[in-house]
Design an enzyme around this catalytic site. Structure first.
Site, mmCIF file in Angstrom:
data_model
loop_
_atom_site.group_PDB
_atom_site.id
_atom_site.type_symbol
_atom_site.label_atom_id
_atom_site.label_comp_id
_atom_site.label_asym_id
_atom_site.label_seq_id
_atom_site.Cartn_x
_atom_site.Cartn_y
_atom_site.Cartn_z
ATOM 1 N N SER A 227 0.834 -1.213 0.000
ATOM 2 C CA SER A 227 0.000 0.000 0.000
ATOM 3 C C SER A 227 0.864 1.257 0.000
ATOM 4 C CB SER A 227 -0.932 0.016 1.218
ATOM 5 O OG SER A 227 -1.776 -1.112 1.206
ATOM 6 N N ASN B 190 -5.793 -8.834 -7.970
ATOM 7 C CA ASN B 190 -5.811 -9.610 -6.725
ATOM 8 C C ASN B 190 -7.074 -10.452 -6.550
ATOM 9 O OD1 ASN B 190 -6.353 -6.655 -6.525
ATOM 10 N ND2 ASN B 190 -7.299 -7.259 -4.603
ATOM 11 N N HIS C 266 4.516 -10.121 2.149
ATOM 12 C CA HIS C 266 3.600 -11.145 2.678
ATOM 13 C C HIS C 266 2.769 -11.844 1.597
ATOM 14 C CE1 HIS C 266 -0.511 -9.198 2.910
ATOM 15 N NE2 HIS C 266 0.200 -8.105 2.792
ATOM 16 N N CYS D 237 -18.106 -9.187 2.975
ATOM 17 C CA CYS D 237 -17.339 -9.587 4.155
ATOM 18 C C CYS D 237 -15.972 -8.925 4.242
ATOM 19 C CB CYS D 237 -17.174 -11.092 4.170
ATOM 20 S SG CYS D 237 -16.423 -11.700 2.671
HETATM 21 C C1 LIG Z 1 -2.163 -6.983 -0.952
HETATM 22 C C2 LIG Z 1 -2.154 -6.008 -2.048
HETATM 23 C C3 LIG Z 1 -1.751 -4.674 -1.841
HETATM 24 C C4 LIG Z 1 -1.431 -4.136 -0.468
HETATM 25 O O1 LIG Z 1 -0.244 -4.660 0.036
HETATM 26 P P1 LIG Z 1 0.047 -4.544 1.631
HETATM 27 O O2 LIG Z 1 1.454 -4.991 1.768
HETATM 28 O O3 LIG Z 1 -0.920 -5.466 2.285
HETATM 29 O O4 LIG Z 1 -0.143 -3.125 1.983
HETATM 30 C C5 LIG Z 1 -1.705 -3.827 -2.930
HETATM 31 N N1 LIG Z 1 -2.015 -4.263 -4.154
HETATM 32 C C6 LIG Z 1 -2.401 -5.521 -4.400
HETATM 33 C C7 LIG Z 1 -2.703 -5.942 -5.788
HETATM 34 C C8 LIG Z 1 -2.483 -6.438 -3.356
HETATM 35 O O5 LIG Z 1 -2.877 -7.680 -3.608
#
Ligand SMILES: *Cc1c(COP(=O)(O)O)cnc(C)c1O
Length: 396
Positions: free
Chosen positions: A71, A151, A201, A324
């Site tokens: 983010s 995502n 992560h 959710c």
């Molecule tokens: C998870 C995700 C984010 C955010 O990443 P964080 O490390 O959780 O802040 C941004 N973009 C996409 C496409 C994601 O899947």
């Protein structure tokens, strides 16, 4: 059976990653900005990790900025390009309708600050088309931001084509590669990417650490003011153990990318084939141009939340693009962007696999999901109307 099928939300850290971090926490506790040897030891570790991550992306170490995650990296990339645009009389920003909220909400804020934002459509297959991009570009376009892979529905975008086009047009190209990094090959130089966000992560690294690649010469401004860390581009003492864990996880993911991809694709395709047997079900997003572990379905007449709760009771940890996750009743903006009507966009199921899943788990999931869908339909008044022909099926 306990099955984890929510790897797009986050992944489990491997033992190797945890060991690397623990070792780092125990022994490398100096501040990399300190002059003494303990500090310098931390600085060396940091340099080594930066180089390792840069090499995998085809970047230079100086082009990597460590952040608190995906983010922050997205926010910094977009704000930097926008600020540069403002200084140069370029107030137009292009992105897509199905970006992550880290991108969309930043763009919303910029719109309120006077920028003009165009969101490209992503069509029924969940893929951006070059014609739409070409048509959207203006004299004053500062930035194009297109995610590498989505995502929710996992669709992979034509990043090389977009990169080549933007480079030629002199427009900054940012890609949110948080879902793609560690799962599909990325070469920032070959693909003409100017900025790229990744997050540990999502590839078996720790939470709360990520990176922003910024091509040399591109404008970049800090979001976090502070010391001179990250060459003045991001203040704050570096998260040494987190970065070490990210570097380790990224190296392992790169090494096993081929092998894991083959495994995941095989399970993904079996899952897609099995779930396609359920009546009035549809796969969301292109079947082939998608992440190796991503499956996303809509089942007509089914609420995403009820499905998730019943699957959880059967030991299946999955996710849905609907209510959710957001705590509201809004359907997924991604599913709306690919043209699904509201009532269908509420009923999605996302299963995201890792190489740790098995074909036995896939078989179990197909059986259990089919049973739960049948059960939920049997108690649904909407389904009854559909069956009686009092309402038209949206999914055939
Ligand atoms: C998870 C995700 C984010 C955010 O990443 P964080 O490390 O959780 O802040 C941004 N973009 C996409 C496409 C994601 O899947």
């Amino acid at each position: 059976m306990q099955i984890y099928a929510d790897n797009a939300a986050t992944t489990k850290m491997s033992k190797a990653v945890i060991d690397t971090m623990a070792e780092c926490m125990k022994n490398i506790y100096g501040n990399p900005s300190s002059i003494h040897s303990l500090g310098q030891q931390a600085a060396e570790q940091l340099a080594k990790d930066r180089e390792s991550i840069a090499r995998i992306l085809g970047a230079e170490p100086s082009e990597i900025i460590f952040t608190s995650g995906g983010s922050e990296a997205d926010n910094q990339a977009i704000r930097s390009a926008a600020l540069w645009g403002k200084k140069n009389g370029k107030m137009h920003l292009i992105s897509t309708a199905f970006e992550h909220h880290a991108v969309l909400h930043t763009l919303k804020k910029l719109e309120a600050e006077g920028f003009l934002v165009t969101l490209l459509p992503v069509h029924e297959d969940g893929i951006v088309q070059m014609e739409d991009l070409r048509a959207a570009v203006r004299e004053d376009t500062a930035l194009v931001s297109v995610m590498f892979a989505n995502n929710e529905i996992g669709t992979i975008q034509p990043i090389s084509e977009i990169g080549a086009f933007c480079r030629e047009a002199g427009i900054i190209f940012h890609s949110d590669a948080v879902q793609a990094a560690g799962h599909v090959r990325i070469d920032v130089k070959e693909m003409n990417i100017d900025m790229l966000a990744l997050s540990a992560h999502k590839f078996c690294g720790p939470k709360g650490v990520g990176a922003l690649y910024v091509r040399k010469g591109m404008p970049v401004y800090p979001l976090i003011e502070g010391g001179a860390q990250e060459r003045g581009r991001r203040g704050g003492t570096e998260n040494i153990p987190g970065i070490a864990g990210m570097a380790k996880a990224f190296a392992l993911a790169a090494k096993k990318m081929e092998e894991n991809g083959v495994r995941e694709r095989k399970m993904r395709d079996a899952l897609i084939a099995g779930l396609s047997e359920i009546p009035h079900a549809r796969l969301n997003g292109d079947a082939a141009r998608r992440l190796p572990g991503n499956v996303n379905f809509c089942f007509e007449g089914i609420e995403g939340e009820s499905l998730l709760l019943l699957l959880d009771a059967k030991g299946i940890g999955a996710s849905s693009g609907s209510a959710c996750t957001s705590g509201s009743l809004d359907p997924s903006h991604v599913l709306l962007a690919i043209g699904l009507p509201h009532e269908v966009a509420h009923g999605s199921l996302r299963l995201t696999l890792s190489a740790e899943n098995t074909m036995e788990e896939v078989a179990y999931m197909i059986t259990e999901i089919a049973a739960v869908v049948e059960y939920l339909r049997s108690i649904s008044p909407v389904w009854e109307e559909l069956e009686k022909g009092e309402r038209e099926h949206v999914i055939q």
